[in-house]
Design an enzyme around this catalytic site. Structure first.
Site, mmCIF file in Angstrom:
data_model
loop_
_atom_site.group_PDB
_atom_site.id
_atom_site.type_symbol
_atom_site.label_atom_id
_atom_site.label_comp_id
_atom_site.label_asym_id
_atom_site.label_seq_id
_atom_site.Cartn_x
_atom_site.Cartn_y
_atom_site.Cartn_z
ATOM 1 N N GLY A 149 24.899 18.175 69.626
ATOM 2 C CA GLY A 149 24.208 17.237 68.757
ATOM 3 C C GLY A 149 24.975 15.934 68.696
ATOM 4 N N ILE A 151 27.613 15.063 66.934
ATOM 5 C CA ILE A 151 29.066 15.234 66.991
ATOM 6 C C ILE A 151 29.489 15.702 68.368
ATOM 7 C CG2 ILE A 151 31.033 16.513 66.072
ATOM 8 C CD1 ILE A 151 29.527 16.633 63.388
ATOM 9 N N ARG A 227 31.618 23.719 60.348
ATOM 10 C CA ARG A 227 31.632 24.429 59.074
ATOM 11 C C ARG A 227 32.480 25.683 59.226
ATOM 12 N NH1 ARG A 227 30.206 20.420 56.845
ATOM 13 N NH2 ARG A 227 28.297 20.082 55.634
ATOM 14 N N ASP A 251 39.603 21.842 60.590
ATOM 15 C CA ASP A 251 39.353 20.903 59.493
ATOM 16 C C ASP A 251 38.469 21.521 58.426
ATOM 17 O OD1 ASP A 251 39.499 18.250 58.270
ATOM 18 O OD2 ASP A 251 37.380 18.056 58.810
ATOM 19 N N GLU A 256 36.704 26.795 50.604
ATOM 20 C CA GLU A 256 37.352 25.497 50.426
ATOM 21 C C GLU A 256 37.499 25.159 48.949
ATOM 22 O OE1 GLU A 256 35.321 22.562 52.805
ATOM 23 O OE2 GLU A 256 35.926 23.513 54.666
ATOM 24 N N HIS A 274 39.341 19.209 55.410
ATOM 25 C CA HIS A 274 37.930 18.809 55.542
ATOM 26 C C HIS A 274 37.781 17.298 55.371
ATOM 27 C CE1 HIS A 274 33.523 20.300 54.972
ATOM 28 N NE2 HIS A 274 33.581 19.204 55.721
ATOM 29 N N GLY A 276 37.376 15.263 58.264
ATOM 30 C CA GLY A 276 36.913 14.737 59.535
ATOM 31 C C GLY A 276 35.960 13.562 59.410
#
Length: 309
Positions: A149, A151, A227, A251, A256, A274, A276
């Site tokens: 996609g 990313i 994720r 990341d 979390e 997290h 990024g």
């Protein structure tokens, strides 16, 4: 009902949005207590997409007409459930994918070139000319990307410039400039570095399983900027401890914030909180889309970024 639309911000870390919303909306904050008296006034929820949407709450908001997701990801939102209730969902696609890709490359560099270890050695006075560490060149490394996609494509472009050999896999074939592997296992087996960059939902929880990790092998590097739920984290930790996986650069995590004790003594890891896609520019872009979507919705105009699937 109030004359101004009322909106409910669901997560505490979205509290700074209040300052940008209060000029046009009556703003409620869920962590200050469920807005029982204002339930009939609330017209929109403001959410971060990685957190599970409270369906029971939605059922108690009779005039709710929009779920506005501040982030690009919306895996915590049951879009089909919302659609069945005539409740549109918006998000912020195409805003921070370049930043996430930068971070993925940074994690690869940090792990393969041992940047954090070098920093610690210099600061601890352990730099010795007789024991200089030898690291791995990225040129020629086989990079596998899970998900092509926004990313994934951005990671691939960067990796190609760095002379890595890029390939990818996703459950659906699509046109791409790089070859698609026959399967995820085949991609992992033929990669030196495996970057997880796909969207998460219930259908792919634990996608990066022990079998995938073992296929990547004792010299392989696993990078996750998507994720945490996509990766069997227990399997990663066990494989790192047992030497069946070379390294991991993460990341995102299953829970979390992740528990620091969970990672104590786990070798060959680079861990970031997290961050990024957390750049000033990306946050500004997501805020702009959020405000545009709210304004368009309450003016009965087409939404800027509705979820399409």
């Amino acid at each position: 009902m109030t004359q101004r639309p009322a909106v409910l911000i669901m997560q505490r870390h979205l509290a700074p949005l209040s300052a940008f919303l209060e000029g046009a909306y009556d703003v409620y904050r869920f962590w200050e207590g469920p807005p029982i008296e204002a339930a009939g006034d609330i017209r929109a929820l403001i959410v971060a997409g990685e957190f599970e949407l409270d369906k029971d709450l939605i059922e108690r908001l009779p005039n709710l007409s929009l779920v506005a997701c501040f982030t690009a990801g919306y895996d915590g939102i049951d879009v089909e459930w919302c659609r069945a209730r005539g409740l549109p969902v918006t998000h912020a696609p195409g805003v921070n994918h370049e930043d996430v890709a930068d971070h993925a490359i940074g994690l690869i560099l940090a792990s393969r070139r041992q940047i954090a270890e070098g920093d610690r050695a210099v600061r601890a006075g352990e730099w010795s000319l007789s024991s200089r560490s030898i690291t791995t060149s990225l040129s020629g490394q086989r990079l596998g990307i899970v998900g092509m996609g926004h990313i994934g494509e951005a990671v691939a472009r960067r990796a190609e410039v760095m002379r890595m050999d890029v390939r990818w896999w996703g459950p659906r074939a699509k046109e791409a400039a790089w070859p698609r592997a026959d399967s995820l296992i085949a991609l992992a087996r033929d990669s030196d570095i495996l970057v997880v960059a796909c969207r998460a939902d219930e259908s792919n929880r634990g996608l990066i399983s022990q079998d995938v990790i073992d296929a990547l092998g004792p010299l392989g590097l696993l990078v996750n900027v998507a994720r945490g739920q996509l990766v069997d984290e227990d399997a990663v930790i066990a494989a790192l401890r047992e030497g069946r996986l070379g390294a991991a650069a993460l990341d995102v995590f299953a829970e979390e914030p992740t528990d620091a004790a969970r990672w104590a003594g786990v070798p060959n890891t680079v861990l970031t909180p997290h961050t990024g896609g957390a750049t000033t520019e990306a946050v500004q872009g997501m805020l702009m889309l959020l405000l545009q979507n709210l304004s368009a919705h309450f003016a009965n105009e087409p939404l800027q970024t509705p979820v399409a699937d």
